[in-house]
Design a protein around this motif. Structure first.
Motif, short mmCIF file in Angstrom:
data_model
loop_
_atom_site.label_atom_id
_atom_site.label_comp_id
_atom_site.label_asym_id
_atom_site.label_seq_id
_atom_site.Cartn_x
_atom_site.Cartn_y
_atom_site.Cartn_z
N UNK A 39 0.85 -1.19 0.00
CA UNK A 39 0.00 0.00 0.00
C UNK A 39 0.89 1.24 0.00
N UNK A 40 0.33 2.34 -0.39
CA UNK A 40 1.11 3.57 -0.50
C UNK A 40 0.40 4.73 0.20
N UNK A 41 1.21 5.68 0.63
CA UNK A 41 0.65 6.90 1.22
C UNK A 41 0.40 7.93 0.11
N UNK A 42 0.82 7.56 -1.11
CA UNK A 42 0.80 8.51 -2.22
C UNK A 42 -0.60 9.08 -2.53
N UNK A 43 -1.65 8.25 -2.54
CA UNK A 43 -2.99 8.82 -2.80
C UNK A 43 -3.34 9.93 -1.81
N UNK A 44 -3.00 9.75 -0.52
CA UNK A 44 -3.28 10.78 0.48
C UNK A 44 -2.47 12.04 0.19
N UNK A 45 -1.20 11.83 -0.15
CA UNK A 45 -0.32 12.96 -0.48
C UNK A 45 -0.89 13.73 -1.67
N UNK A 46 -1.28 13.00 -2.72
CA UNK A 46 -1.81 13.66 -3.93
C UNK A 46 -3.09 14.44 -3.65
N UNK A 47 -4.00 13.80 -2.91
CA UNK A 47 -5.30 14.42 -2.65
C UNK A 47 -5.18 15.69 -1.81
#
Lengths: 337, 337
Positions: A14-22
């Motif tokens: 899993x990644x934290x990237x979606x949260x970072x992007x949003x």
């Protein structure tokens, strides 16, 4: 970086990237506000604050606040202020923690107390806390104030509690969970709960986000505890055992001690209470953790709280933010599994 | 006790007794609330808090809050909570101050940090601050929250400012007044201003009480500064020069330095910056203060702010509380004149 490397290897993480992007756009505003509000005519305040704020934490807490507001369609500006306040509260805790732990390094950089002294750490922490509350008051939401002031009181109580249990090998699993619930989970919980509050959502939704935050906080901390002892088998070993060398009693140690023989308990007491924690002792500690499956069980507990965090969000309508918050839970745990 | 003795001698002095009498009943409730709210499952918290709270401060700040609410006919219960919160904020500041000053004695008793360590002082201070804000939030008045959170931010900024100017003999009169305005007067001002707020009075009345508190705080601190050097001529001498021995740069020192010759300035630098402050040095310091009338002028400044405090209350309707608040100003100054 640890997580990213591991993730690349396994390629299933899993990644934290979606949260970072949003939250990217909102986080720019949060960062600007942080810089503006840590400014002061008193030269030392921005120096100390920026040292810590710019030292590269993940900013997980403010991102959670932003996502938890946006997921309910909030389109005002208060979520920016709340995210800033949450980060200030976190930073103040770190500054006071360093005095309390007598810590020398944080995130690989010298701690503020090593550069400016205990005094500055205490007082700049107080200053950031004062600024945070002033800003929260400015929003005019008594509910947000209630949640965040309650968190501040719980965090402080948790810190004192930790002082009492620190260096005491007899600390039970339950006591330890109480400490990290107060020290870590309370702020995650508040960071998440203020989202639905300013978005005008009902108590059920508030509780859902508060529970999500609490469980995420516990999962996050337990994963961190395990991570600190789990880098030895690959090239990430240089960060292994920091907690051990600082004599911090965390879940893997508590489990190993509880399951250990008389001799093993003597070893742990010497290491954690009397400070015999050289590299050879660390090797022994890692061996005992393997023998008693202490890391596996710490990770199992982290997963348990991770599942609770998932469940908390289950009743809520679908949204990108909801997905990102769920993946954030998995990300926190994936760092070690 | 110092004041009482002096007052008995001169028999013409103002007294704090009217304020004590008028708030006696309410102060019982405040004390009960203080005991209840400094309680915690974490054993160390009430221990540390009670050590400081029971060590016999005058409780001037909470009494001012009580009188400032009652003088406008307030008959609810929030003034008790606010008075408690003000005292908690003050106590938290003292705890953090002791870490910062590395102080060993406070009000003739060992400081909390000498008994429980820096850690406990930092964290119990945080706990009391957290409790204070939780209680203030509970009252539900955003105006009270604004005033008190603003004071907390100003106090913290003042503390850092003091850290920067401490041990620097070039500190100007103006800089010093800025520091004590933030460190001392801000809380007196907030303590007084929340009275008319919960009593539902208008902005003019709020300002009057806020100004009263600020001026009283400045007068109080300057009187304290002078008092610390003025016990030598009678039997109260054993407490003389505490500030000197701790290297605290206060108004009498600033005035003496500013008015001193090259040689005298060298003396002050050695004493305050390099720590040469034995009894002989104290004798010299007292002699130089006499020569330059530094104590007289510090007292003169205290009187000036005392008059400002009087003037602030002038437009308000007559009441026992108003009279008591005015006499409190005179009492603070009479301690040294």
């Amino acid at each position: 970086m640890v997580a990213a490397t591991k993730r690349d290897k396994k390629n299933i993480q899993a990644s934290i990237q979606p949260l970072v992007e949003l939250t990217r756009h909102d986080m720019l505003a949060v960062n600007q506000l942080i810089l503006a509000k840590s400014g002061s005519d008193v030269e030392m305040i921005p120096e100390v604050a920026n040292h810590l704020i710019s030292s590269g934490g993940k900013r997980l807490r403010p991102m959670i606040t932003l996502a938890a507001a946006r997921m309910f369609g909030y389109d005002g500006a208060h979520h920016i202020t709340l995210a800033m306040a949450v980060e200030f509260m976190h930073t103040a805790t770190l500054l006071h923690d360093d005095v309390v732990d007598e810590g020398g390094l944080r995130r690989g950089k010298s701690t503020a107390r090593m550069i400016w002294g205990n005094q500055a750490s205490v007082l700049v922490g107080d200053f950031l806390l004062g600024q945070a509350f002033k800003m929260i008051v400015g929003i005019g939401s008594l509910n947000c104030l209630g949640v965040l002031s309650n968190a501040a009181a719980i965090i402080a109580e948790g810190e004192v509690m930790q002082l009492a249990v620190a260096k005491r090998m007899e600390t039970s699993e339950k006591e330890y969970l109480t400490v990290i619930n107060a020290k870590t989970a309370a702020l995650f919980s508040a960071a998440a709960e203020v989202g639905p509050i300013i978005a005008g959502r009902d108590d059920t939704t508030r509780s859902a986000l508060a529970n999500y935050g609490t469980s995420l906080g516990l999962a996050f901390q337990l994963a961190d505890d395990a991570l600190d002892y789990s880098g030895s088998s690959d090239n990430l070993g240089k960060n292994t055992g920091n907690d051990f060398r600082e004599g911090k009693i965390t879940m893997p140690v508590i489990l190993s001690y509880a399951r250990g023989s008389q001799d093993e308990r003597l070893f742990w007491k010497k290491a954690m209470e009397e400070g015999e924690h050289n590299d050879a002792a660390l090797e022994t500690a890692l061996m005992l953790m393997k023998k008693h499956r202490s890391l596996d069980d710490t990770i199992r507990q982290a997963r348990h709280f991770g599942e609770q965090a998932h469940r908390a969000l289950l009743p809520l309508e679908a949204s990108q933010q909801k997905d990102a918050l769920i993946e954030t839970v998995d990300f926190c745990i994936s760092r070690i599994s």
